[in-house]
Design an enzyme around this catalytic site. Structure first.
Site, PDB file in Angstrom:
ATOM      1  N   CYS A 114     -24.943  12.932 -39.858  1.00 37.98           N
ATOM      2  CA  CYS A 114     -25.099  12.031 -38.702  1.00 37.98           C
ATOM      3  C   CYS A 114     -23.767  11.528 -38.154  1.00 37.98           C
ATOM      4  CB  CYS A 114     -25.992  10.858 -39.075  1.00 37.98           C
ATOM      5  SG  CYS A 114     -27.598  11.387 -39.669  1.00 37.98           S
ATOM      6  N   HIS A 255     -24.861   5.161 -34.049  1.00 34.89           N
ATOM      7  CA  HIS A 255     -25.779   6.227 -34.455  1.00 34.89           C
ATOM      8  C   HIS A 255     -27.186   5.638 -34.522  1.00 34.89           C
ATOM      9  CE1 HIS A 255     -27.846   9.305 -36.538  1.00 34.89           C
ATOM     10  NE2 HIS A 255     -27.848   8.699 -37.709  1.00 34.89           N
ATOM     11  N   ASN A 285     -34.030   9.545 -35.190  1.00 36.95           N
ATOM     12  CA  ASN A 285     -32.699   9.921 -35.668  1.00 36.95           C
ATOM     13  C   ASN A 285     -32.470  11.410 -35.409  1.00 36.95           C
ATOM     14  OD1 ASN A 285     -30.426  10.596 -37.144  1.00 36.95           O
ATOM     15  ND2 ASN A 285     -31.029   9.476 -38.987  1.00 36.95           N
TER      16      ASN A 285
END
Ligand code: COA
Length: 333
Positions: A114, A255, A285
């Site tokens: 990520c 994020h 996500n």
């Protein structure tokens, strides 16, 4: 000296929407539980015949078109992904470069989960500042649905598919340059978030048996705590290192993993609601794609203006983390 400026942004989201209610038909969960613990309402899922590189190519085309930089002037393509079309080779960056008609480029992928977009931002900055490259296309693209265990309610509620891309180019004007990028990693926490099987760490004879278990596994609760602690420290450090107060940040683009992580870090920085960019409710996500997708969101809604200072932060498997101070610096027409 050459500096590196972020010229443009683009993104692609697949058509198919998977809601929390849809998930509650698949595993023992509910819309209420997912929304309360994560802030996610729905996520996008790529079609079976839609490849990671198709999404990456669509985002890249848009970023290129918006940059005003000719395709033949792009000299480096870097893709951040943990769900490439092919594990190992060929790289997604190379496939995407060919799909969008780029010739004579250097292209490679990186794996930082990520944090991938922050890492490729630092790579673009370093190549440009060293004088080795002039115009760099960076892409975060994920088909996480392909490496998700759809029977594990602890992970399958979190992830989605999508892609984002940006063009970074050389400038002599320091005022429009990326100010700083921090990156870090600590393999001591590797087992918090990983795809444990399917790599060369598996015995050769086991690869077939394990083919169905190359999925993401996560210790969610521990990951959550390390994420909040690490990110809060990192964003405070990058602001202090550069003598920038949080109120001069126009857009805090974290994020998009979990609203509660975003809120905890935002609160630690005393960010106001209007500074914080949120897409987690609609995309979940999307790992390396989440930050450029979020930047694209404020670009397309007209909130992102030339000169706006963005603070990016990310955290992910590895463990990896990073932050960046980036003004939006489109080429003047
Ligand atoms: N629906 C309903 N219940 C669920 C569930 C779901 N989807 N997932 C887990 N549960 C249950 C657990 O089984 C557990 O039940 P128990 O108390 O009977 O054992 C309970 O909910 C609490 O589980 P826990 O894992 O402690 O929940 P949590 O508050 O930590 O929330 C996450 C789980 C995954 C949402 C949260 O840990 C998280 O978001 N972590 C960070 C994840 C992340 O951002 N990862 C990516 C980093 S890039």
């Amino acid at each position: 000296m050459a500096y590196a400026a972020l010229r443009s942004i683009g993104a692609y989201v697949p058509q198919k929407v998977l809601t929390n209610d849809d998930l509650s038909q698949m595993v023992d969960t509910s819309d209420e539980w997912i929304y309360k613990r994560t802030g996610i309402k729905e996520r996008r899922i790529a079609a079976d015949n839609e490849r990671n590189s198709d999404m990456g190519a669509a985002a890249a085309e848009l970023a290129l078109e918006r940059s005003g930089i000719a395709k033949e002037d792009i000299d480096l393509v870097v893709c951040a992904t943990i769900s490439p079309d092919y594990f190992n080779m060929p790289s997604n960056a190379t496939i995407i470069a060919t799909k969008i008609g780029l010739k004579n480029v250097t292209s490679f992928d990186i794996s930082a989960a990520c944090t991938g977009f922050v890492y490729i931002l630092s790579i673009a900055k370093a190549f440009i500042e060293s004088g080795m490259k002039k115009n760099v296309l960076i892409i975060g693209s994920e088909k996480l649905s392909a490496i998700t265990d759809w029977t594990d309610r602890g992970t399958c509620i979190l992830f989605g598919d999508g892609a984002g891309a940006a063009v970074i180019s050389a400038t002599e004007n320091k005022a429009e340059a990326i100010v700083d990028v921090h990156t870090g990693a600590d393999g001591e926490y590797a087992d918090l978030l990983m795809t444990p099987n399917g790599g060369s760490g598996s015995a050769h004879d086991d690869l077939d048996k394990e083919a169905g278990s190359c999925f993401m596994q996560m210790k969610g609760n521990e990951t959550f705590k390390v994420a909040v602690r690490t990110l809060t420290k990192d964003v405070k450090e990058i602001l202090a290192d550069n003598n920038i107060e949080s109120d001069s940040i126009k857009h805090f683009v974290p994020h998009q993993a979990n609203y509660r992580i975003i809120k905890a870090v935002g609160d630690a920085l005393k960010m106001k609601e209007e500074q914080v960019v949120l897409t987690v409710h609609k995309y979940g996500n999307t790992s390396g794609a989440s930050i450029p997708m979020a930047i694209n969101d404020i670009y397309e809604s007209g909130r992102l203006q030339a000169g706006d200072m963005m603070l990016l932060d990310a955290f992910g498997g590895g463990l990896t983390w990073g932050s960046a101070l980036v003004p939006f610096s489109p080429l003047q027409k």
